[in-house]
Structure formats: structure tokens, C-alpha cells
Design a protein around this motif. Structure first.
Motif, PDB file in Angstrom:
ATOM      1  N   UNK A 291      55.237  26.230  58.986  1.00 43.00           N
ATOM      2  CA  UNK A 291      53.944  26.621  58.437  1.00 43.00           C
ATOM      3  C   UNK A 291      53.570  28.051  58.762  1.00 43.00           C
ATOM      4  N   UNK A 292      52.963  28.737  57.818  1.00 44.16           N
ATOM      5  CA  UNK A 292      52.507  30.108  57.987  1.00 44.16           C
ATOM      6  C   UNK A 292      51.181  30.276  57.285  1.00 44.16           C
ATOM      7  N   UNK A 293      50.731  31.550  57.117  1.00 45.79           N
ATOM      8  CA  UNK A 293      51.409  32.808  57.455  1.00 45.79           C
ATOM      9  C   UNK A 293      51.331  33.139  58.947  1.00 45.79           C
ATOM     10  N   UNK A 294      51.893  34.292  59.305  1.00 52.52           N
ATOM     11  CA  UNK A 294      51.987  34.756  60.683  1.00 52.52           C
ATOM     12  C   UNK A 294      52.660  33.685  61.543  1.00 52.52           C
ATOM     13  N   UNK A 295      52.195  33.502  62.760  1.00 49.45           N
ATOM     14  CA  UNK A 295      52.821  32.521  63.636  1.00 49.45           C
ATOM     15  C   UNK A 295      52.620  31.104  63.115  1.00 49.45           C
TER      16      UNK A 295
END
Length: 372
Positions: A104-108
Motif C-alpha cells: 500500500x502507498x503512496x510514500x511509506x
């Protein structure tokens, strides 16, 4: 044997002849690195834990130029960091394999939860017009077979190949009967058959794929990320740039039948066809079976090749289908491509989920019953 998806990727890579891995641990792909850190040195190969994913991709490119089948494995944040060097591998025509276990995202985002949000990034993540080959596995056995296929396609077409898994497929364990060694075809890159002084490293051949010499074997040629001529030197001439970029696309487009891999499950008479990939294809197959038992003509097109998009397969199911259902764990990335091919012939129903949980057979079944 009882295998985890990531373990099957390792077995497939080693069977394909992979002898170099550079990467950085990241959930949910870490098992690939962990196992290869032990297996590769035992086979005389090389494992390097790099300082980051940018460097990992650079090391993979260097190893491949030296003649070694090379790969890396990562997840979304690391895949983002690899994009610039992926573009370099495309324009320099360096075979390599990148496994991206989606989360799962975005980012971390959601490091330990499944998602399918990197589908468009796999196609368009690096800048500029470029060809790409992207495969997707939905079973542990496919993790093995498609890893071998990824290496074969990469070597065959001198192009990076991306294998997309998701956390569910990467971490599930299944009883798997792997094919024997003589049942697996292994493809190696085409070597030059001319002396070094006659070698043209980026020659425009009928297949679109030039022979590739290994660095260190007496063949000297220039490798650059700039648009280059047939000898590898940077060029600004339109009469050289156009044919070069066109050849990069042509070597893929004229071999679609070799690249496209999928499964048609009871689609011959289906007026409702589910189009799915990854772990969602498992739910989709169960949904199709359940609805068949209820008397509905439902089939499944499972896509193991995501890019180049399987246009001909979608057109085939459109011969009977009045409804296409596209369940995926994103906001609708493949469904957009399905709509583009569909052109109003059937209704296209997107079933999207982005909360880190898997789309269940019941959710697909319910949506089809609502729309029927």
C-alpha cells in the motif's frame, strides 16, 4: 514442495541463470534478498547489499554489461528510486530483471499490506517514451515460472523486465510441483559472431535486437544514457534518433505473441468476463465458478502480462461479453486500459479497493449480481 512466493522467485531466478543480485531489504520483498544472500555465493555468484535502491539498479546494470544475468527485488518506495536507472537500462538495452512486491502507498504507505498501485508506475515510471515488459503472478508456481520467463524475455529482447507481485502472493505458501530442468527453456542473450573490429553494438537488425558483447571480452563500445547512434556514441541527428527509438519499440511490438501470457477460464460462451491479475485473480476465479453454479455465464481473463497491454485478449473476450468486470486493488489502473480497448462495446465495471485488504470472491460476485 511447500513454497512461499518469494522463495519461488529465488528458485526461478537461479534456474534461469541469475548469478548477481544487488538490492536493499524492504518489506514485503526482503525474503528474496535474504535467501539469495546465501544461495548465490554457494553457486559462485555475487550478492551485494547496496546502500540504496538507486545504487542497486546501477550495480545490476553494470553486472549485466559484464555478461552476468542480474536482478534486484524491491517494493514501492524502492521501485520509485530505481526509475532513473531503469530508463538507462532501456536506452542502453541492458537486460535485467526487477521484482516489485507491491504494498500500500503512496510514500511509506502500508508496508505489510497488499496493493496493486504500481501498475501504471511499472509502465510509465521512467521518463520519456520507452518500451517495457511487465509480468504479474497470481500463484506460487507462477512466481517460479514467470521469474524464469522474465529472465528469458529480458535476454531475448535486451530490455529490462519487471515482475509485479503483491504482498499476498509473495508471502503465501502453496504446495507446488515444479517442472523438471529439461522442461524449462532457458534463453541467453545473442552474442556477436563477428570480430571485435566489425562489431556494431546497436545495429538495426530485422528482429530489432542487436547482438550483445560482454565487457571484458575484447569488444569495446560506448554505453550512454544519451540517445546514440549504432556505435553507441551520442547523436543529435534526427535521421539517427528516429530509427533508434522506433527500433526500441519495434523489437517488442513485433513479438507480442511471445510476450503476452494469460489464462482464459470459461470465456468461450461468457457474457460476463472478469479481467484480473495478481492475488485478485484468485478471488475472481472463485467468483466465476460460484456464478457458473448459479447458472450465469461468467468467465475469467487472467492477465500474466500487464505491459504491453493484452489488447488482443480483451478483444477476444469482447466477442461474447456484454459486461467486463475489472477488480483491482487500486483506484482503477488496468480498468482504464480495458475501457480504451472496449470502445463502448460492453459495459466496463470497475471494482476497486484501497484499504489494504484483499478483494474477496463475495465482493466480486455481489457486484456482478447488482449489475446483471
Amino acid at each position: 514442495m511447500l513454497l512461499q512466493g518469494n522463495e519461488a522467485v529465488v528458485k526461478g531466478a537461479l534456474r534461469a541463470g541469475c548469478r548477481f543480485f544487488a538490492g536493499y531489504p524492504i518489506t514485503p520483498a526482503t525474503e528474496i534478498s535474504e535467501i539469495l544472500s546465501v544461495k548465490l555465493p554457494a553457486l559462485g555468484g555475487t550478492f551485494i547489499q547496496m546502500e540504496d535502491e538507486i545504487a542497486s539498479m546501477g550495480a545490476v546494470i553494470g553486472a549485466s554489461l559484464a555478461g552476468v544475468k542480474a536482478m534486484t527485488a524491491t517494493s514501492g518506495p524502492g521501485f520509485s528510486l530505481m526509475q532513473e536507472n531503469l530508463g538507462f537500462a532501456v536506452i542502453a538495452e541492458v537486460p535485467c530483471v526487477v521484482v516489485n512486491v507491491m504494498r500500500g502507498g503512496p510514500s511509506t504507505g502500508l508496508p505489510t499490506y497488499p496493493a496493486q498501485g504500481d501498475v501504471m508506475q511499472a509502465r510509465w515510471g521512467t521518463h520519456g517514451d520507452h518500451p517495457v515488459i511487465v509480468l504479474s503472478a497470481s500463484t506460487v508456481r507462477e512466481c517460479y515460472l514467470l521469474t524464469v520467463k522474465a529472465f528469458n524475455l529480458s535476454e531475448r529482447f535486451r530490455n529490462p523486465v519487471i515482475l509485479l507481485l503483491d504482498e499476498v502472493v509473495a508471502h503465501m505458501r502453496e504446495k507446488v510441483a515444479l517442472p523438471t530442468e529439461d522442461e524449462i527453456q532457458i534463453v541467453d542473450r545473442m552474442k556477436p559472431k563477428v570480430p571485435p573490429e566489425w562489431y556494431i553494438p546497436y545495429e538495426d537488425t530485422p528482429s530489432g535486437v542487436p547482438a550483445m558483447a560482454n565487457f571484458g571480452e575484447g569488444y569495446r563500445y560506448h554505453v550512454t544514457g544519451l540517445t546514440h547512434d549504432v556505435r553507441g556514441f551520442p547523436t543529435g541527428r534526427p535521421d539517427e534518433i528516429g530509427p533508434f527509438i522506433s527500433r526500441l519499440f519495434r523489437k517488442i511490438s513485433q513479438n507480442m505473441s511471445e510476450i503476452h501470457i494469460g489464462e482464459f477460464y470459461e470465456t468461450e460462451d461468457a457474457d460476463v468476463v472478469i479481467i484480473a491479475y495478481g492475488c485478485v485473480a484468485r478471488s475472481a476465479k472463485r467468483a466465476a465458478r460460484d456464478l457458473r453454479e448459479k447458472g450465469m455465464k461468467v468467465g475469467l481473463l487472467k492477465m500474466n502480462t500487464l505491459w504491453p497491454f493484452m489488447r488482443s485478449a480483451v478483444e477476444r473476450v469482447l466477442e461474447t461479453a456484454r459486461m467486463l468486470v475489472v477488480p483491482e486493488m487500486n483506484m482503477g489502473q488496468i480498468s482504464r486500459e480495458v475501457k480504451r480497448v472496449n470502445q463502448g462495446k460492453a459495459s466496463v465495471i470497475a471494482v476497486n479497493k484501497i484499504d489494504g485488504t484483499v478483494i474477496t470472491p463475495e465482493e466480486i460476485t455481489r457486484r456482478i449480481m447488482e449489475e446483471a
